[in-house]
Design a protein around this motif. Sequence first.
Motif, PDB file in Angstrom:
ATOM      1  N   PRO A  33       3.793   8.252  -3.352  1.00 49.74           N
ATOM      2  CA  PRO A  33       3.342   7.432  -2.012  1.00 49.74           C
ATOM      3  C   PRO A  33       2.004   7.328  -1.889  1.00 49.74           C
ATOM      4  CG  PRO A  33       4.442   9.340  -1.473  1.00 49.74           C
ATOM      5  CD  PRO A  33       4.630   9.359  -3.172  1.00 49.74           C
ATOM      6  N   ALA A  34       1.549   6.250  -1.244  1.00 46.53           N
ATOM      7  CA  ALA A  34      -0.057   6.138  -0.701  1.00 46.53           C
ATOM      8  C   ALA A  34      -0.386   7.411  -0.071  1.00 46.53           C
ATOM      9  CB  ALA A  34      -0.154   5.385   0.259  1.00 46.53           C
ATOM     10  N   ASP A  35       0.269   8.256   0.455  1.00 47.67           N
ATOM     11  CA  ASP A  35      -0.136   9.421   1.184  1.00 47.67           C
ATOM     12  C   ASP A  35      -0.889  10.467   0.264  1.00 47.67           C
ATOM     13  OD1 ASP A  35       0.061   9.016   3.868  1.00 47.67           O
ATOM     14  OD2 ASP A  35       1.594   9.886   4.020  1.00 47.67           O
ATOM     15  N   GLY A  36      -0.492  10.294  -1.089  1.00 46.54           N
ATOM     16  CA  GLY A  36      -0.972  11.113  -2.333  1.00 46.54           C
ATOM     17  C   GLY A  36      -2.165  10.816  -2.363  1.00 46.54           C
ATOM     18  N   ARG A  37      -2.861   9.760  -1.941  1.00 42.56           N
ATOM     19  CA  ARG A  37      -4.260   9.347  -2.207  1.00 42.56           C
ATOM     20  C   ARG A  37      -4.979   9.922  -0.940  1.00 42.56           C
ATOM     21  NH1 ARG A  37      -2.388   4.257  -3.596  1.00 42.56           N
ATOM     22  NH2 ARG A  37      -2.781   3.539  -1.408  1.00 42.56           N
ATOM     23  N   VAL A  38      -4.321  10.132   0.142  1.00 43.90           N
ATOM     24  CA  VAL A  38      -4.930  10.649   1.544  1.00 43.90           C
ATOM     25  C   VAL A  38      -5.185  12.130   0.992  1.00 43.90           C
ATOM     26  CG1 VAL A  38      -4.689  11.020   3.677  1.00 43.90           C
ATOM     27  CG2 VAL A  38      -3.900   8.955   2.715  1.00 43.90           C
ATOM     28  N   VAL A  39      -4.030  12.862   0.435  1.00 42.06           N
ATOM     29  CA  VAL A  39      -4.315  14.075   0.082  1.00 42.06           C
ATOM     30  C   VAL A  39      -5.325  14.376  -0.879  1.00 42.06           C
ATOM     31  CG1 VAL A  39      -3.260  16.042  -1.258  1.00 42.06           C
ATOM     32  CG2 VAL A  39      -1.918  14.796   0.659  1.00 42.06           C
ATOM     33  N   GLY A  40      -5.743  13.246  -1.874  1.00 43.42           N
ATOM     34  CA  GLY A  40      -6.516  13.540  -2.738  1.00 43.42           C
ATOM     35  C   GLY A  40      -8.009  13.396  -2.036  1.00 43.42           C
ATOM     36  N   GLU A  41      -8.066  12.487  -1.148  1.00 42.87           N
ATOM     37  CA  GLU A  41      -9.236  12.248  -0.405  1.00 42.87           C
ATOM     38  C   GLU A  41      -9.518  13.438   0.356  1.00 42.87           C
ATOM     39  OE1 GLU A  41      -8.887   8.602   1.734  1.00 42.87           O
ATOM     40  OE2 GLU A  41      -8.450   7.401  -0.012  1.00 42.87           O
ATOM     41  N   GLU A  45     -12.999  15.987   0.200  1.00 44.35           N
ATOM     42  CA  GLU A  45     -14.007  16.410   0.973  1.00 44.35           C
ATOM     43  C   GLU A  45     -14.150  18.074   1.164  1.00 44.35           C
ATOM     44  OE1 GLU A  45     -12.487  15.194   5.074  1.00 44.35           O
ATOM     45  OE2 GLU A  45     -12.648  13.072   4.328  1.00 44.35           O
ATOM     46  N   LEU A  46     -13.056  18.670   0.801  1.00 40.19           N
ATOM     47  CA  LEU A  46     -12.850  20.134   0.821  1.00 40.19           C
ATOM     48  C   LEU A  46     -14.006  20.521  -0.493  1.00 40.19           C
ATOM     49  CD1 LEU A  46      -9.237  21.079   0.930  1.00 40.19           C
ATOM     50  CD2 LEU A  46     -11.155  21.833   2.669  1.00 40.19           C
ATOM     51  N   LEU A  47     -13.959  19.886  -1.466  1.00 39.61           N
ATOM     52  CA  LEU A  47     -14.683  20.173  -2.651  1.00 39.61           C
ATOM     53  C   LEU A  47     -16.168  19.647  -2.581  1.00 39.61           C
ATOM     54  CD1 LEU A  47     -12.153  19.326  -5.471  1.00 39.61           C
ATOM     55  CD2 LEU A  47     -12.775  21.540  -4.724  1.00 39.61           C
ATOM     56  N   GLU A  48     -16.515  18.958  -1.691  1.00 37.67           N
ATOM     57  CA  GLU A  48     -17.966  18.435  -1.450  1.00 37.67           C
ATOM     58  C   GLU A  48     -18.864  19.278  -1.446  1.00 37.67           C
ATOM     59  OE1 GLU A  48     -20.164  15.340  -2.228  1.00 37.67           O
ATOM     60  OE2 GLU A  48     -17.831  15.190  -1.971  1.00 37.67           O
ATOM     61  N   GLY A  49     -19.823  19.683  -2.292  1.00 36.39           N
ATOM     62  CA  GLY A  49     -20.792  20.571  -2.138  1.00 36.39           C
ATOM     63  C   GLY A  49     -20.232  21.926  -2.930  1.00 36.39           C
ATOM     64  N   ALA A  50     -19.169  22.177  -3.131  1.00 36.13           N
ATOM     65  CA  ALA A  50     -18.419  23.392  -3.731  1.00 36.13           C
ATOM     66  C   ALA A  50     -18.269  23.399  -5.273  1.00 36.13           C
ATOM     67  CB  ALA A  50     -17.295  23.629  -3.079  1.00 36.13           C
ATOM     68  N   LEU A  51     -18.739  22.400  -5.934  1.00 34.34           N
ATOM     69  CA  LEU A  51     -18.263  22.233  -7.023  1.00 34.34           C
ATOM     70  C   LEU A  51     -19.676  22.923  -8.110  1.00 34.34           C
ATOM     71  CD1 LEU A  51     -16.918  18.846  -7.834  1.00 34.34           C
ATOM     72  CD2 LEU A  51     -15.723  21.012  -7.766  1.00 34.34           C
ATOM     73  N   PRO A  52     -19.428  23.400  -8.995  1.00 35.77           N
ATOM     74  CA  PRO A  52     -20.629  23.843  -9.816  1.00 35.77           C
ATOM     75  C   PRO A  52     -21.601  22.792 -10.407  1.00 35.77           C
ATOM     76  CG  PRO A  52     -18.519  24.573 -11.014  1.00 35.77           C
ATOM     77  CD  PRO A  52     -18.312  23.767  -9.712  1.00 35.77           C
ATOM     78  N   SER A  53     -22.811  23.144 -10.284  1.00 33.50           N
ATOM     79  CA  SER A  53     -23.893  21.963 -10.911  1.00 33.50           C
ATOM     80  C   SER A  53     -23.736  22.010 -12.293  1.00 33.50           C
ATOM     81  CB  SER A  53     -25.187  22.332 -10.317  1.00 33.50           C
ATOM     82  OG  SER A  53     -25.525  23.772 -10.786  1.00 33.50           O
ATOM     83  N   GLY A  54     -24.112  20.971 -13.019  1.00 31.25           N
ATOM     84  CA  GLY A  54     -24.008  20.772 -14.473  1.00 31.25           C
ATOM     85  C   GLY A  54     -22.778  20.330 -15.035  1.00 31.25           C
ATOM     86  N   LEU A  55     -22.012  19.909 -14.077  1.00 31.02           N
ATOM     87  CA  LEU A  55     -20.557  19.349 -14.590  1.00 31.02           C
ATOM     88  C   LEU A  55     -20.855  17.923 -15.130  1.00 31.02           C
ATOM     89  CD1 LEU A  55     -17.902  20.566 -12.142  1.00 31.02           C
ATOM     90  CD2 LEU A  55     -18.384  21.538 -14.314  1.00 31.02           C
ATOM     91  N   SER A  56     -20.065  17.496 -16.134  1.00 33.64           N
ATOM     92  CA  SER A  56     -20.268  16.082 -16.471  1.00 33.64           C
ATOM     93  C   SER A  56     -19.385  15.287 -15.669  1.00 33.64           C
ATOM     94  CB  SER A  56     -19.695  15.915 -18.044  1.00 33.64           C
ATOM     95  OG  SER A  56     -18.410  16.145 -18.065  1.00 33.64           O
TER      96      SER A  56
END
Length: 112
Positions: A33-41, A45-56
């Motif tokens: 269902p469309a809510d799967g996209r909402v969970v992804g969004e 937001e949770l990951l914003e700024g938390a991912l390691p640098s240098g990833l492709s």
Amino acid sequence: MREQEMLSRVIGVLTQSGEWFRDIHRDPHGHEPADGRVVGELVAELLEGALPSGLSEEEERELRRSTARLVSVFAFVFHQLAEVHDAGRTDTSSGDLLRQLALKAEYGGGQG
């Protein structure tokens, strides 16, 4: 991200995924269902700024996708447990339900 903000976003994921969970029960063979996209969004937001640098771009996209899928599975299990709780069932403990879900997943039952 502060713990309070993270808690707020996790509650958002669980709230939004509630409809997704109900959709799966209504049509277990339907499309996600469309809510799967909402969970992804919300996960993005949770990951914003938390991912390691240098990833492709490809690595970052795969990490986001895998994390969203993991969060969706946690939400699915949460809703399974909540459904048993809300129904007032005393014949099934949370441990029993988790074992049932593990067996179902092991034998290909998955999420639906």
